[in-house]
Design a protein around this motif. Structure first.
Motif, PDB file in Angstrom:
ATOM      1  N   GLU A  50       0.834  -1.207   0.000  1.00 51.20           N
ATOM      2  CA  GLU A  50       0.000   0.000   0.000  1.00 51.20           C
ATOM      3  C   GLU A  50       0.868   1.258   0.000  1.00 51.20           C
ATOM      4  OE1 GLU A  50      -3.018   0.137  -0.639  1.00 51.20           O
ATOM      5  OE2 GLU A  50      -3.777  -1.885  -0.235  1.00 51.20           O
ATOM      6  N   ASN A  54       0.975   4.050  -2.988  1.00 48.38           N
ATOM      7  CA  ASN A  54       0.715   5.477  -2.786  1.00 48.38           C
ATOM      8  C   ASN A  54       1.811   6.336  -3.409  1.00 48.38           C
ATOM      9  OD1 ASN A  54      -1.709   5.108  -1.593  1.00 48.38           O
ATOM     10  ND2 ASN A  54      -1.019   5.464   0.513  1.00 48.38           N
ATOM     11  N   MET A  57       1.196   6.201  -7.152  1.00 54.10           N
ATOM     12  CA  MET A  57       0.003   6.931  -7.602  1.00 54.10           C
ATOM     13  C   MET A  57       0.118   8.433  -7.402  1.00 54.10           C
ATOM     14  SD  MET A  57      -3.353   4.631  -6.901  1.00 54.10           S
ATOM     15  CE  MET A  57      -3.323   4.555  -5.153  1.00 54.10           C
ATOM     16  N   TYR A  58       0.682   8.849  -6.268  1.00 53.41           N
ATOM     17  CA  TYR A  58       0.576  10.274  -5.938  1.00 53.41           C
ATOM     18  C   TYR A  58       1.894  11.053  -6.001  1.00 53.41           C
ATOM     19  CZ  TYR A  58      -3.753   8.317  -4.213  1.00 53.41           C
ATOM     20  OH  TYR A  58      -4.933   7.629  -4.134  1.00 53.41           O
ATOM     21  N   GLY A 112      -6.013   2.213   1.662  1.00 58.48           N
ATOM     22  CA  GLY A 112      -4.578   1.964   1.768  1.00 58.48           C
ATOM     23  C   GLY A 112      -4.006   2.368   3.112  1.00 58.48           C
TER      24      GLY A 112
HETATM   25 MG    MG Z   1      -3.485   4.021  -1.483  1.00 53.04          MG
END
Ligand code: MG
Ligand code: ADP
Lengths: 145, 429
Positions: A50, A54, A57-58, A112
């Protein structure tokens, strides 16, 4: 005092969905080779996965560092990215700023961070908007053995 | 842990140390030292990859000799559906069943009922499962052992439902002991198996319970006899007295079950150990999502490709497809029997499966970390050619063996000239 036994660092690239999950995969193989029991291994891998996702993704880029001591496994995930303006909100189940595109790929359920917290014995987030985010998680080895 | 039984033996006498078994083993469980192959029992998953590749005929499968079955008063054959795909089209499942009776079995079990029951039990289990996903089928013993040895954190994803053959063994003992007034021990429940792995799973189930079956006979072991009996009786009056049609001997799914009640996009059938390992690695990485159930068979093509089958995979598969196509819908009696049994029987696995304890890992965490660091260090000095001349399948294995003091690092030909001379002596014609 806990004695540090092993320290490994892994680079994570932001927005690289092709490679996403490889770092937590490598960690899983490492823990398997070290004979870490299945319950703790699963917890570490959930947190690592997770956390890795993250960053993918970010953030722009990040580093995941695993520190194994004689009593626990520590994960430090540091990234350069937009940061999290409201950490309390981000920790709420179901809260997500994931784009429609990410959701289509099966991410962005807003579980997450809550799952990372749930699977850790200690959990901390620090973040500075515009700079990046630092997540720390500790999983005790004897807690579930 | 009790001593592990394995599906095959390596004859030291016949072994010439040629190493294809070592290279073929998916769990790196074989070493060839002093010109002889040796097994690391805890790593062996009974897949039989080594069996077919030995050029010296030194590896043989363990099956129960047919004659040994005479100790039972009443012998019942539970035939893997793969059996029926071994014969010509005109040699129907009913003919094959008849031949089994002529061979000395007292009954042939209507196995497709059990397969159907387990299909249902699996469908229900998948629907109720809280996670983690995907669940993994457990009817192939090699898959179970692979997870126990190489994917310990996925052990809880092995579906906690009994294999259909076990359910067949349980039910046939119950039924015949009632009907015939015999003790369950006097009834022999014998599986006609397409692979040696199932023989082993009957001798020593992975969940450390006692099997409901009493033994297994390899398809290849009885193939010739069955063929002969079929030929003898082709002209005589037809099939065995069975209250059901062929559907009760032979299930319409792929051999050993397919689970058509699960929706396609959440269900993945996989065959062949190489492909299964690839998918398991992806699961470990968290890459497989939205899949609820993986049906895995270690043999390419599934059980009809088992290493104790006779017909080649493609011919057997075409026969199998033909059998499926020629089947009528399941009879009302069949449906009724399934309903009746589903309501009263429990299909859950009797004991949870656990990861297998690997001997080398019993040492404490500190020592394990030290070994790993040492192995990483030693690996830097090895050529990474995986030539195998040290007696380990890969340089990485050799570094690990050396780090754990199971092998001498200088067994690598790159590090020692003596090694070449030593090998020259051993492999001298
Ligand atoms: Mg996440
Ligand atoms: N490393 C990070 N950098 C910036 N924002 C983050 C980071 N990690 C999490 N977030 C923010 O927190 C929210 C919740 O995260 P999470 O609980 O993992 O759910 P999800 O990833 O499914 O949205 C994300 O939608 C995102 O807005």
């Amino acid at each position: 005092m806990a004695v540090e036994l092993l320290r490994e660092s892994y680079e994570i690239q932001g927005k690289n969905y092709d490679k996403a999950g490889e770092v937590s995969g490598e960690i899983k193989v490492l823990l398997r080779d070290l004979g870490i029991d299945a319950v703790n291994m699963r917890r570490v891998v959930i947190v690592a996965y997770e956390g890795e996702m993250n960053v993918v993704m970010y953030a722009h880029r990040g580093t995941l560092t695993l520190v194994l001591t004689d009593r626990d496994i520590n994960l430090e995930i540091a990234d350069e990215g937009p940061g999290i303006p409201d950490i309390g909100l981000a920790l709420q189940e179901g809260y997500s700023t994931a784009s429609d595109e990410m959701r289509e790929m099966g991410f962005g359920f807003g579980m997450g961070l809550p799952n990372m917290k749930k699977n850790s014995d200690e959990f901390r987030i620090e973040s500075e908007v515009g700079k990046g985010t630092f997540v720390f998680a500790k999983i005790r080895l004897n807690a579930n053995a | 842990m009790p001593e592990l039984k394995h599906g095959f033996k390596i004859s030291t006498e016949k072994c010439q140390g040629r190493m294809p078994c070592m290279r073929a083993c998916p769990t790196h469980a074989i070493r060839v030292k002093n010109g002889k192959a040796r097994l690391i029992p805890e790593l062996c998953i009974d897949c039989g990859s080594c069996l077919g590749v030995c050029p010296s005929g030194a590896i043989s499968a363990t099956t129960v000799p047919f004659a040994e079955l005479d100790r039972f008063k009443f012998k019942v054959a539970v035939a893997s559906p793969a059996l029926f795909a071994q014969f010509a089209i005109k040699e129907t499942p009913a003919c094959v069943a008849r031949a089994l009776l002529d061979l000395g079995f007292d009954a042939v079990w209507e196995y497709s009922v059990d397969i159907e029951l387990i299909d249902r039990a699996i469908t229900d289990c998948v629907k109720k499962w809280p996670g983690p996903f995907p669940l993994i089928s457990n009817s192939c013993p090699v898959i179970v052992r692979l997870v126990q040895v190489a994917y310990p954190s996925m052990v809880e994803q092995l579906i906690p439902v009994e294999a259909p053959r076990e359910i067949a063994g349980r039910e046939l003992k119950r039924r015949y002991s009632l009907e015939l007034g015999l003790q369950p021990e006097e009834i022999g429940a014998i599986y006609i198996t397409p692979c040696q792995a199932k023989t082993i799973s009957i001798l020593q189930p992975a969940e450390e319970e006692k099997s409901y079956l009493d033994g297994a006979v390899g398809i290849s072991e009885i193939y010739n006899d069955v063929l002969q009996k079929i030929r003898k009786t082709t002209n005589a009056e037809g099939s065995p007295k069975s209250k059901f049609g062929i559907g009760e001997l032979f299930h319409w799914g792929t051999p050993e079950g397919e689970f058509p009640k699960l929706s396609r996009e959440h269900y993945l059938p996989l065959t062949g150990l190489t492909d299964v390992i690839k998918v398991f690695d992806d699961i470990e990485k968290g890459k497989i999502r939205n899949i609820e159930f993986l049906e895995c068979h270690a043999c390419p093509g599934g059980c009809i490709g088992g290493n104790l089958t006779v017909e080649n995979l493609y011919v057997a598969r075409s026969k199998n497809l033909h059998l499926v196509a020629s089947m009528s819908r399941p009879s009302p009696e069949f449906e009724k029997e399934v309903e009746r049994r589903y309501a009263v029987e429990d299909f859950s696995l009797r004991r949870p499966l656990k990861p297998r304890i690997i001997e080398g890992e019993v040492v404490n965490l500190l020592e394990r970390v030290k070994r790993r660091k040492r192995a990483d260090e030693l690996l830097k000095g090895l050529p990474l050619l995986n030539c195998g001349l040290c007696g380990a399948p890969t340089c990485k294995n050799h570094a690990e063996d050396a780090a754990a003091a199971r092998a001498d690092l200088s067994d690598c030909v790159f590090l020692s000239r003596d090694r070449i001379n030593f090998l020259r002596e051993i492999y001298k014609k």
